[in-house]
Design a protein around this motif. Sequence first.
Motif, PDB file in Angstrom:
ATOM      1  N   HIS A 326     -22.163  12.405 -29.571  1.00 27.02           N
ATOM      2  CA  HIS A 326     -22.242  11.068 -28.983  1.00 27.02           C
ATOM      3  C   HIS A 326     -23.266  11.046 -27.854  1.00 27.02           C
ATOM      4  O   HIS A 326     -23.626  12.089 -27.305  1.00 27.02           O
ATOM      5  CB  HIS A 326     -20.874  10.631 -28.452  1.00 27.02           C
ATOM      6  CG  HIS A 326     -19.814  10.561 -29.509  1.00 27.02           C
ATOM      7  ND1 HIS A 326     -19.516   9.406 -30.179  1.00 27.02           N
ATOM      8  CD2 HIS A 326     -18.991  11.514 -30.007  1.00 27.02           C
ATOM      9  CE1 HIS A 326     -18.548   9.636 -31.048  1.00 27.02           C
ATOM     10  NE2 HIS A 326     -18.200  10.920 -30.958  1.00 27.02           N
ATOM     11  N   ASP A 327     -23.715   9.842 -27.508  1.00 24.59           N
ATOM     12  CA  ASP A 327     -24.599   9.716 -26.358  1.00 24.59           C
ATOM     13  C   ASP A 327     -23.841  10.155 -25.099  1.00 24.59           C
ATOM     14  O   ASP A 327     -22.686   9.757 -24.898  1.00 24.59           O
ATOM     15  CB  ASP A 327     -25.066   8.268 -26.207  1.00 24.59           C
ATOM     16  CG  ASP A 327     -26.054   8.103 -25.072  1.00 24.59           C
ATOM     17  OD1 ASP A 327     -27.249   8.360 -25.282  1.00 24.59           O
ATOM     18  OD2 ASP A 327     -25.607   7.742 -23.961  1.00 24.59           O
ATOM     19  N   ASN A 375     -26.498   8.712 -30.000  1.00 27.80           N
ATOM     20  CA  ASN A 375     -27.225   9.855 -29.468  1.00 27.80           C
ATOM     21  C   ASN A 375     -28.630   9.851 -30.069  1.00 27.80           C
ATOM     22  O   ASN A 375     -28.808   9.648 -31.274  1.00 27.80           O
ATOM     23  CB  ASN A 375     -26.466  11.136 -29.859  1.00 27.80           C
ATOM     24  CG  ASN A 375     -27.048  12.395 -29.268  1.00 27.80           C
ATOM     25  OD1 ASN A 375     -28.243  12.651 -29.384  1.00 27.80           O
ATOM     26  ND2 ASN A 375     -26.198  13.203 -28.657  1.00 27.80           N
TER      27      ASN A 375
END
Length: 431
Positions: A326-327, A375
Amino acid sequence: MSTPPRFDRGHTDDLLTFLAASPSQYHAVANAAARLEKAGFRQVQETDAWDGTYGGKYVLRGGAIVAWYVPEGAAPHTPYRIVGAHTDSPNLRVKPQPDTGAFGWRQVAVEIYGGTLLNTWLDRDLGIAGRLTLKDGSHRLINVDRPLLRVPQLAVHLDRSVNTDGLKLDRQRHLQPIWGLGDDVAEGDLIRFVEQEAGLAEGDVAGWDLMLHSVEAPAYLGRDRELVAGPRMDNLLSVHAGTAALAAVSGADDLAFIPVLAAFDHEEDGSQADTGADGPLLGNVMERSVFARGGTYEDRARAFAGTICLSSDTGHAVHPNYAERHDPTHHPRANGGPILKVNVNARYATDGAGRAVFAAACERAGVPWQTFVSNNAMPCGTTIGPITAARHGIQTVDIGVAILSMHSARELCGADDPYLLANALTAFLAE
């Protein structure tokens, strides 16, 4: 308009009922239509001439529904407020020649639809559902909602490396379910069975759109029942919320916009179908509504220019076991409220102006909201949002509910998020 009703956990209870009753996109639109009928909507046929009467109307086409409410006194150039969603989910679908088998097992030949997580269909009790087309051209829905089929996984004794090297599935050979015993493959066996289940005579069925589904019921999960596990939440969760929101605002005659629900089929395979977001269905409905109320092409252009669509589809909650995917600065959480989905490469349609629209709706509804962005090292998915924006030239914002196990046969979300989404959509439509 006057303050619309607020949804609570009862909305989530109803979502479980809706998911269980909607094993296919055809069932989903039929159930949405039935709920709208109770709110005073009426079906109109695309082949009929439309009049300019006010009130709630809807069009059904296959696995898609477009519903709208025209408040009394609405001018032909009145803009629309649209909740967009999709009714289809990744799954296993029955092939045109379904009867197959080997080594004493009777099987059903299936094709993989969409980007499903294949392993989630293994060792799971499956039913069969969908739409039957009869020789006279009419349709009949079928739902055999009991353990009927199963895709058995190979025993670990015969695949010693499965837990070290990972499961490797051949999409053609390893996903064909069994549904009985017998050395002879009887052509037409499955369809004869389905005809009996539907109360039809043998030979009545001329065509079919059938798919498999898990018969495990949707359920609350967790110590405090703060989670929901169930099938097809991508994206029947949004269809259900959009239907509830549209029904909630119908009947008001002080709306500044015409509220719309547009739930399309075929999103999971690119939306290029007559029932998909890349088809003409939504545009045709909006145009015909303008013209039925005495509008001109100029009125149509004005209405479209002022229209806004919230494209509501599930998104990714941060996964506790895979946080690195994930970001690092965007971690949507379950029960944190609906998410705004952003991608500067237009995989989502959201821009800064759209952000303001969504934030204002959430503020009016008293609903918390979050932001999702992929991401940079991971490819970003997409939705009907960019397609809707490009095809119709209307401002579109991508939103949704954060879930885990997306595209699994059984997905997971927070139990509060469905009703928080419904409240935000209601505020958006009611402005």
